[in-house]
Design an enzyme around this catalytic site. Structure first.
Site, PDB file in Angstrom:
ATOM      1  N   GLY A 196       0.770  -0.978   0.165  1.00  0.00           N
ATOM      2  CA  GLY A 196       0.051  -0.010   0.145  1.00  0.00           C
ATOM      3  C   GLY A 196       0.736   1.476  -0.355  1.00  0.00           C
ATOM      4  CB  SER A 197       2.924   2.884  -1.490  1.00  0.00           C
ATOM      5  OG  SER A 197       2.706   2.171  -2.623  1.00  0.00           O
ATOM      6  NE  ARG A 198       0.628  11.086  -2.671  1.00  0.00           N
ATOM      7  CZ  ARG A 198       0.014  12.288  -1.690  1.00  0.00           C
ATOM      8  NH1 ARG A 198      -1.531  11.834  -1.088  1.00  0.00           N
ATOM      9  NH2 ARG A 198       0.397  13.472  -2.533  1.00  0.00           N
TER      10      ARG A 198
END
Length: 222
Positions: free
Chosen positions: A185-187
């Site tokens: 999970g991240s951006r």
């Protein structure tokens, strides 16, 4: 094909899942609980394999385009003050990756790496406005023939606990090649020149090394 950053986790998960299945098969007499544990273990194994998948993608290299560095959804398109490197206004395009997306980071453009730096930090949810400046992150600047300097930033989210960045200052990189990985999970934020026409919209799904994020500015004499 699975990403090399997932090899240890995949092997460890396979070992644990195998133990759970064998132990429950021979030592657990409650049939419904045995099946529940075995199915749950297999589901976890499938999720881990899906997370670390690394589909082969041959980018059609184009100096006039910035390609998406990751798979995900566009959550921000706005003009902001980039405070770390440019210290001036830039066009920010942010892409959020859910746990089910491919988490390989790919170079959005060809050029030479001018800046590459890791920052320890917090683990705010990836869509938090301050995550770009306060979360664990890496900042990479690539000098390109048509756009000048562009910056992309890998940002850890609430679940992510490890960012892998392969970019090294001084090396030449090719659009679409493997640039790193963010686990769980991240951006990724892109910071582009203000005069770049952005070709994506908010909430649009994008594909790493495939979707065009922006095109080079049109010169007055062209």
């Amino acid at each position: 094909m699975f990403h090399k950053e997932g090899q240890k986790i995949i092997l460890l998960t396979f070992f644990i899942v195998s133990i759970i299945i064998l132990v429950s098969q021979y030592y657990l007499d409650i049939v419904w609980l045995r099946y529940l544990l075995q199915i749950g273990a297999i589901v976890v194994m499938i999720l881990i394999l899906q997370f670390f998948r690394n589909p082969k993608r041959l980018a059609i290299k184009n100096f006039d385009e910035i390609l998406s560095p990751v798979d995900g959804k566009v959550v921000v398109i706005e003009e902001v003050e980039e405070k770390e490197y440019f210290k001036e206004k830039r066009r920010q395009v942010s892409i959020f990756m859910s746990p089910i997306n491919v988490h390989v980071t790919r170079y959005p453009a060809s050029g030479s790496v001018k800046f590459s730096k890791y920052h320890p930090g917090k683990y705010l949810v990836a869509w938090h406005p301050k995550s770009s400046e306060e979360n664990e992150r890496t900042t990479v600047v690539i000098n390109t023939p048509k756009f000048g300097d562009i910056l992309y930033r890998q940002i850890a989210g609430a679940m992510a606990r490890r960012i892998v960045n392969y970019a090294e200052e001084g090396e030449n990189v090719q659009q679409g090649d493997d640039a790193g990985f963010i686990k769980f999970g991240s951006r990724v934020d892109l910071f582009l020149p203000l005069d770049c026409p952005v070709t994506v919209k908010l909430n649009q799904k994008v594909i790493g090394a495939k979707t065009c994020i922006a095109t080079s500015p049109v010169k007055k004499d062209e």
